[in-house]
Design a protein around this motif. Structure first.
Motif, PDB file in Angstrom:
ATOM      1  N   UNK A  86      -2.186   1.668  11.185  1.00 36.87           N
ATOM      2  CA  UNK A  86      -0.781   1.841  11.579  1.00 36.87           C
ATOM      3  C   UNK A  86       0.156   1.125  10.611  1.00 36.87           C
ATOM      4  N   UNK A  87      -0.218  -0.109  10.221  1.00 39.47           N
ATOM      5  CA  UNK A  87       0.625  -0.865   9.305  1.00 39.47           C
ATOM      6  C   UNK A  87       0.661  -0.284   7.909  1.00 39.47           C
ATOM      7  N   UNK A  88      -0.441   0.321   7.470  1.00 43.46           N
ATOM      8  CA  UNK A  88      -0.464   0.946   6.142  1.00 43.46           C
ATOM      9  C   UNK A  88       0.508   2.114   6.045  1.00 43.46           C
ATOM     10  N   UNK A  89       0.875   2.676   7.184  1.00 43.42           N
ATOM     11  CA  UNK A  89       1.869   3.759   7.203  1.00 43.42           C
ATOM     12  C   UNK A  89       3.270   3.188   7.365  1.00 43.42           C
ATOM     13  N   UNK A  92       5.048   0.386   4.148  1.00 38.77           N
ATOM     14  CA  UNK A  92       5.584   0.954   2.900  1.00 38.77           C
ATOM     15  C   UNK A  92       6.674   1.991   3.130  1.00 38.77           C
ATOM     16  N   UNK A  93       6.520   2.828   4.162  1.00 40.93           N
ATOM     17  CA  UNK A  93       7.538   3.857   4.425  1.00 40.93           C
ATOM     18  C   UNK A  93       8.846   3.218   4.858  1.00 40.93           C
ATOM     19  N   UNK A  94       8.784   2.259   5.759  1.00 37.08           N
ATOM     20  CA  UNK A  94      10.002   1.626   6.270  1.00 37.08           C
ATOM     21  C   UNK A  94      10.734   0.855   5.181  1.00 37.08           C
ATOM     22  N   UNK A  95      10.009   0.068   4.404  1.00 40.04           N
ATOM     23  CA  UNK A  95      10.660  -0.690   3.344  1.00 40.04           C
ATOM     24  C   UNK A  95      11.139   0.215   2.220  1.00 40.04           C
ATOM     25  N   UNK A  96      10.395   1.284   1.937  1.00 33.92           N
ATOM     26  CA  UNK A  96      10.841   2.224   0.916  1.00 33.92           C
ATOM     27  C   UNK A  96      12.144   2.898   1.301  1.00 33.92           C
ATOM     28  N   UNK A  97      12.241   3.338   2.552  1.00 32.60           N
ATOM     29  CA  UNK A  97      13.482   3.963   3.025  1.00 32.60           C
ATOM     30  C   UNK A  97      14.618   2.948   3.072  1.00 32.60           C
ATOM     31  N   UNK A  98      14.325   1.724   3.509  1.00 33.64           N
ATOM     32  CA  UNK A  98      15.371   0.698   3.568  1.00 33.64           C
ATOM     33  C   UNK A  98      15.925   0.403   2.179  1.00 33.64           C
ATOM     34  N   UNK A  99      15.038   0.297   1.190  1.00 35.08           N
ATOM     35  CA  UNK A  99      15.493   0.050  -0.182  1.00 35.08           C
ATOM     36  C   UNK A  99      16.283   1.235  -0.717  1.00 35.08           C
ATOM     37  N   UNK A 100      15.817   2.443  -0.443  1.00 34.37           N
ATOM     38  CA  UNK A 100      16.523   3.639  -0.913  1.00 34.37           C
ATOM     39  C   UNK A 100      17.918   3.724  -0.309  1.00 34.37           C
ATOM     40  N   UNK A 101      18.034   3.527   1.002  1.00 34.88           N
ATOM     41  CA  UNK A 101      19.339   3.592   1.660  1.00 34.88           C
ATOM     42  C   UNK A 101      20.266   2.488   1.155  1.00 34.88           C
ATOM     43  N   UNK A 165      -2.688  12.660  14.299  1.00 36.46           N
ATOM     44  CA  UNK A 165      -1.215  12.655  14.345  1.00 36.46           C
ATOM     45  C   UNK A 165      -0.615  11.557  15.205  1.00 36.46           C
ATOM     46  N   UNK A 166      -1.427  10.953  16.079  1.00 32.56           N
ATOM     47  CA  UNK A 166      -0.905   9.877  16.920  1.00 32.56           C
ATOM     48  C   UNK A 166      -0.401   8.716  16.082  1.00 32.56           C
ATOM     49  N   UNK A 167      -1.091   8.408  14.977  1.00 37.07           N
ATOM     50  CA  UNK A 167      -0.645   7.327  14.093  1.00 37.07           C
ATOM     51  C   UNK A 167       0.727   7.647  13.505  1.00 37.07           C
ATOM     52  N   UNK A 168       0.907   8.907  13.141  1.00 36.47           N
ATOM     53  CA  UNK A 168       2.207   9.311  12.592  1.00 36.47           C
ATOM     54  C   UNK A 168       3.294   9.232  13.656  1.00 36.47           C
ATOM     55  N   UNK A 169       2.954   9.598  14.878  1.00 34.99           N
ATOM     56  CA  UNK A 169       3.940   9.551  15.959  1.00 34.99           C
ATOM     57  C   UNK A 169       4.368   8.114  16.248  1.00 34.99           C
ATOM     58  N   UNK A 170       3.399   7.210  16.324  1.00 32.85           N
ATOM     59  CA  UNK A 170       3.731   5.810  16.570  1.00 32.85           C
ATOM     60  C   UNK A 170       4.471   5.198  15.386  1.00 32.85           C
ATOM     61  N   UNK A 171       4.032   5.533  14.180  1.00 32.00           N
ATOM     62  CA  UNK A 171       4.675   4.986  12.983  1.00 32.00           C
ATOM     63  C   UNK A 171       6.110   5.465  12.871  1.00 32.00           C
ATOM     64  N   UNK A 172       6.366   6.706  13.265  1.00 30.97           N
ATOM     65  CA  UNK A 172       7.720   7.245  13.189  1.00 30.97           C
ATOM     66  C   UNK A 172       8.681   6.449  14.064  1.00 30.97           C
TER      67      UNK A 172
END
Length: 307
Positions: A86-89, A92-101, A165-172
């Motif tokens: 869960x953390x591997x998803x 990186x996605x959250x910090x990548x989006x935060x930096x981009x925004x 897909x549950x990992x993606x749902x929780x990560x989202x």
């Protein structure tokens, strides 16, 4: 004691007077509960005979028995592995989006920056349980408007609450709620960079992309380290999202994450001693990972500064 010495003593003691109320609250509601949990982790209940009558059940010293049982518990280990995936998803996605925004909002050509900044940050203000309920409604095929649209268009309708897909749902859910906070931290750091640095870079012929990659991102590295540190702690303590989605799917067990295992043992099975040991292990793992990461980051910063 002269009046001058009394005034000097009063000035020196003023900070301690301001710290005293906060120190009392910290001791009562933070330090003492932690100490009590550690104490319980070394205890267990000994049952004599059939366990009936007074004195048949008494609390005794257990040593490291609860810790040994926790470290060899397959459910706890499986929950830790699920949280790792869960953390591997999420991280990186959250910090990548935060930096981009943050970089986009820091651009000179951005329009309606205050409104956009508020819109990105607003999901963070929504409580985690409420956010999980909202996304759970959108994930359910029978009530989700997205599934209705997909059905009308004749497109596949994946079940996000089952299997991989549950990992993606929780990560989202975590990404949607945490990106805004991290973006604000990084954006604030960007705003502190002197404009003369950008002007000098433009005079040297640097493009906006080069300024972002070679100036902005390196200069906000401490903020990236801080947000990464917070994200690791939040990931290891994931509890709200899987607990809230559990009634909606059979794919989320009562021990899906380590904290859910602690909750189940403490309040489901009534074994507060095993739960205290597991909670202590989780706290120590969080401390060691955080401390190790901060040491590695500091070592790298010192090496770069010495070059």
């Amino acid at each position: 004691m002269t009046s001058t010495s009394r005034k000097a003593y009063g000035v020196k003691g003023a900070p301690y007077a301001f710290l005293f109320p906060a120190s009392i609250l910290f001791l009562l509601f933070f330090a003492l509960p932690i100490g009590y949990a550690v104490w319980l982790s070394f205890r267990k209940v000994k049952v004599s005979g059939l366990g009936l009558g007074s004195g048949a059940r008494k609390e005794v010293w257990a040593g490291l028995e609860n810790y040994t049982a926790a470290l060899t518990d397959n459910e706890l280990v499986a929950g830790a592995l699920r949280v790792l995936g869960y953390g591997c998803i999420v991280v990186p996605v959250m910090l990548g989006l935060a930096l981009l925004f943050a970089l986009m909002l820091d651009s000179e050509k951005v329009r309606l920056a205050p409104v956009t900044r508020l819109a990105i940050f607003l999901p963070y203000a929504i409580p985690g349980v409420v956010a999980a309920l909202l996304w759970g409604f959108l994930y359910l095929p029978d009530v989700s408007p997205f599934y209705f649209v997909l059905e009308k268009l004749g497109l596949p309708q994946p079940d996000l609450l089952d299997g991989g897909p549950l990992y993606l749902a929780l990560s989202n859910i975590a990404v949607w709620g945490g990106t805004g906070f991290n973006m604000i931290v990084i954006y604030t750091s960007l705003q502190a960079i002197p404009t003369e640095v950008y002007e000098a870079a433009r005079l040297d012929g640097a493009t906006p992309l080069q300024i972002a990659l070679r100036i902005k991102i390196p200069m906000v590295a401490p903020s990236l380290v801080l947000t990464f540190f917070f994200s690791i702690i939040a990931t290891l303590q994931v509890f709200n999202e899987p607990t809230t989605l559990k009634p909606l799917t059979n794919s989320v067990s009562t021990t899906w994450s380590p904290l859910m295992k602690v909750y189940q043992d403490a309040f489901g099975k009534g074994d507060i001693y095993a739960a205290a040991a597991q909670a202590t292990i989780i706290a120590l793992a969080t401390l060691l990972l955080s401390f190790g990461f901060l040491r590695a980051a500091n070592r790298r910063n010192k090496q770069e500064a010495s070059r």
